[in-house]
Design a protein around this motif. Structure first.
Motif, short mmCIF file in Angstrom:
data_model
loop_
_atom_site.label_atom_id
_atom_site.label_comp_id
_atom_site.label_asym_id
_atom_site.label_seq_id
_atom_site.Cartn_x
_atom_site.Cartn_y
_atom_site.Cartn_z
N PRO A 141 9.64 -2.82 46.33
CA PRO A 141 10.50 -2.26 45.28
C PRO A 141 10.70 -0.75 45.41
CG PRO A 141 9.03 -3.88 44.34
CD PRO A 141 8.58 -3.68 45.75
N SER A 142 9.71 -0.04 45.95
CA SER A 142 9.84 1.41 46.10
C SER A 142 10.91 1.78 47.11
CB SER A 142 8.49 2.02 46.51
OG SER A 142 8.19 1.74 47.88
N LEU A 143 11.23 0.88 48.04
CA LEU A 143 12.33 1.11 48.97
C LEU A 143 13.67 1.01 48.25
CD1 LEU A 143 11.11 -1.03 52.00
CD2 LEU A 143 11.32 1.47 51.96
N LYS A 144 13.77 0.00 47.41
CA LYS A 144 15.03 -0.26 46.71
C LYS A 144 15.38 0.87 45.74
CE LYS A 144 17.43 -3.88 44.10
NZ LYS A 144 17.32 -5.22 43.49
N ASP A 145 14.36 1.41 45.06
CA ASP A 145 14.65 2.47 44.08
C ASP A 145 14.64 3.87 44.70
OD1 ASP A 145 11.96 3.29 44.29
OD2 ASP A 145 11.35 2.20 42.49
N GLY A 146 14.46 3.96 46.01
CA GLY A 146 14.56 5.25 46.68
C GLY A 146 13.34 6.12 46.57
N GLN A 147 12.22 5.56 46.15
CA GLN A 147 11.00 6.36 46.02
C GLN A 147 10.46 6.75 47.39
OE1 GLN A 147 7.98 4.49 43.67
NE2 GLN A 147 6.57 6.22 43.78
N VAL A 148 10.63 5.87 48.38
CA VAL A 148 10.19 6.15 49.75
C VAL A 148 11.29 5.74 50.72
CG1 VAL A 148 7.74 5.84 49.18
CG2 VAL A 148 9.08 3.89 50.03
N ASP A 149 11.19 6.23 51.95
CA ASP A 149 12.15 5.90 53.00
C ASP A 149 11.74 4.65 53.76
OD1 ASP A 149 13.47 8.36 52.42
OD2 ASP A 149 12.03 9.40 53.71
N ALA A 150 10.43 4.49 53.96
CA ALA A 150 9.91 3.38 54.75
C ALA A 150 8.57 2.96 54.18
CB ALA A 150 9.77 3.79 56.21
N VAL A 151 8.14 1.78 54.59
CA VAL A 151 6.85 1.24 54.15
C VAL A 151 6.07 0.75 55.35
CG1 VAL A 151 5.79 -0.79 53.07
CG2 VAL A 151 7.41 0.60 51.78
N GLY A 164 4.18 -11.48 62.42
CA GLY A 164 4.51 -10.16 62.92
C GLY A 164 4.30 -9.09 61.86
N ILE A 165 3.59 -8.03 62.21
CA ILE A 165 3.36 -6.90 61.31
C ILE A 165 4.34 -5.80 61.69
CG2 ILE A 165 1.70 -5.18 60.53
CD1 ILE A 165 -0.51 -7.14 61.22
N ALA A 166 5.10 -5.30 60.71
CA ALA A 166 6.18 -4.36 61.03
C ALA A 166 6.36 -3.33 59.92
CB ALA A 166 7.48 -5.13 61.26
N ILE A 167 7.24 -2.37 60.20
CA ILE A 167 7.60 -1.31 59.26
C ILE A 167 8.84 -1.76 58.49
CG2 ILE A 167 8.24 1.12 59.02
CD1 ILE A 167 7.07 1.42 61.96
N ALA A 168 8.85 -1.56 57.18
CA ALA A 168 9.98 -1.98 56.35
C ALA A 168 10.83 -0.79 55.92
CB ALA A 168 9.48 -2.71 55.10
N VAL A 169 12.13 -1.03 55.81
CA VAL A 169 13.07 -0.04 55.26
C VAL A 169 13.93 -0.77 54.23
CG1 VAL A 169 13.10 1.28 57.40
CG2 VAL A 169 14.87 -0.45 57.00
N ALA A 170 14.68 -0.01 53.46
CA ALA A 170 15.54 -0.61 52.45
C ALA A 170 16.57 -1.54 53.08
CB ALA A 170 16.26 0.48 51.65
N LYS A 171 16.88 -2.61 52.39
CA LYS A 171 17.84 -3.60 52.87
C LYS A 171 19.18 -2.91 53.17
CE LYS A 171 18.41 -8.05 53.63
NZ LYS A 171 17.56 -8.76 54.62
N GLY A 172 19.67 -3.11 54.38
CA GLY A 172 20.95 -2.53 54.75
C GLY A 172 20.91 -1.13 55.31
N ASN A 173 19.72 -0.53 55.38
CA ASN A 173 19.61 0.83 55.91
C ASN A 173 19.52 0.77 57.44
OD1 ASN A 173 19.11 3.51 56.47
ND2 ASN A 173 17.63 3.77 54.81
N THR A 174 20.65 0.46 58.07
CA THR A 174 20.68 0.24 59.51
C THR A 174 20.41 1.51 60.31
OG1 THR A 174 23.09 0.52 59.47
CG2 THR A 174 22.23 -1.73 59.31
N THR A 175 20.79 2.66 59.75
CA THR A 175 20.58 3.93 60.47
C THR A 175 19.10 4.22 60.64
OG1 THR A 175 22.66 4.84 59.63
CG2 THR A 175 21.03 6.40 60.45
N LEU A 176 18.36 4.16 59.56
CA LEU A 176 16.93 4.43 59.64
C LEU A 176 16.22 3.35 60.45
CD1 LEU A 176 14.47 6.11 58.93
CD2 LEU A 176 14.31 4.89 56.75
#
Length: 264
Positions: A95-105, A223-235
């Motif tokens: 949820p912190s990705l969706k509300d812009g609190q962080v860039d990645a998780v 698979g363990i991976a880094i998450a970004v906001a849905k649709g943030n293709t650039t990051l």
């Protein structure tokens, strides 16, 4: 126990370049621009209570762990000059990705199909398996050893959902260490977690007291991976490129060996 844990982690992470927590939330995916026009800061959410992946060390006021060092290396290769960590409850990370609190998780997060609906993920940086930990005299077997038993698992984790297939007596915990202590104190029969964490705790704290007794069946969410906001293709593209470059370095393989030993 936490003092001992911090001491061990300090040795394991001697070469770590620790990040510091930030303050005001920023728009997800957008580098934070400070006074220096050349400084780009990546704000990363993590649940800093899951050694050896991420942990906050009070004595040094620093975040340490495998994930911490990994994301710093990835961010550096992706063109960021600094990583700022935001410590959050595991359930609040996506949820912190969706509300812009962080860039990645980054937080030893498996790419489950359910999570893929809420966020986008980089290529995996580790392939995980989940294991059952019991007393040192417990019998080895399949995951069926958990049937009808008291099982400790971290709340909100993939493990909590997995063990409910075997038992209704699931004990929710705040982390792996708490789950293992319940087994030690005979308040739980087994604990379930990823095998990297199990190996770390058994080797450093519970050698001769606990052991891995079974491996859970592969459910293709390994698979363990880094998450970004849905649709943030650039990051996502930046982090994938940074991950690819960092994994090509000898420093990545040394990092992995330092925390987990030589893996197959």
């Amino acid at each position: 126990m936490k003092k001992i844990l911090c001491f061990v982690l300090a040795i394991v992470c001697l070469l770590a370049v620790a990040g510091c927590g930030g303050h005001a939330p920023q728009q997800a995916g957008a580098p934070v621009h400070k006074e220096s026009h050349t400084e780009q800061v990546l704000r990363v959410g993590t649940d800093a209570d899951y050694p050896p992946f991420e942990y906050y060390q009070e004595s040094t006021k620093a975040f340490i762990g495998f994930d911490v060092e990994l994301i710093q290396g990835v961010a550096r290769e992706a063109g960021y000059s600094k990583v700022e960590f935001v410590d959050l409850e595991f359930n609040n990370l996506l949820p912190s990705l969706k509300d812009g609190q962080v860039d990645a998780v980054i937080s030893c997060m498996n790419m489950t199909e359910e999570r893929k609906k809420a966020a986008d993920f980089t290529e995996p940086y580790l392939a995980s398996s989940n294991v059952v930990v019991g007393a040192v005299d417990a019998q080895f077997g399949s995951a069926d050893v958990m049937k009808g038993k008291r099982i400790a698992a971290e709340i909100g984790s993939i493990h909590e959902k997995q063990v409910k297939k075997y038992s209704d007596a699931v004990i929710e915990t705040g982390g792996a260490d708490e789950a293992l202590k319940l087994v030690i104190d005979k308040k739980a029969d087994y604990a379930v977690m990823d095998h990297y964490t199990a190996r770390f705790f058994i080797t450093n704290f519970y050698n001769g007291k606990l052991q891995i007794v079974a491996t859970l069946p592969d459910e293709s969410d390994n698979g363990i991976a880094i998450a970004v906001a849905k649709g943030n293709t650039t990051l996502l593209a930046q982090l994938n490129e940074g991950l690819k470059k960092y994994q090509a370095h000898a420093s990545f393989h040394q990092l992995r060996n330092n925390y987990f030993g030589k893996l197959k």
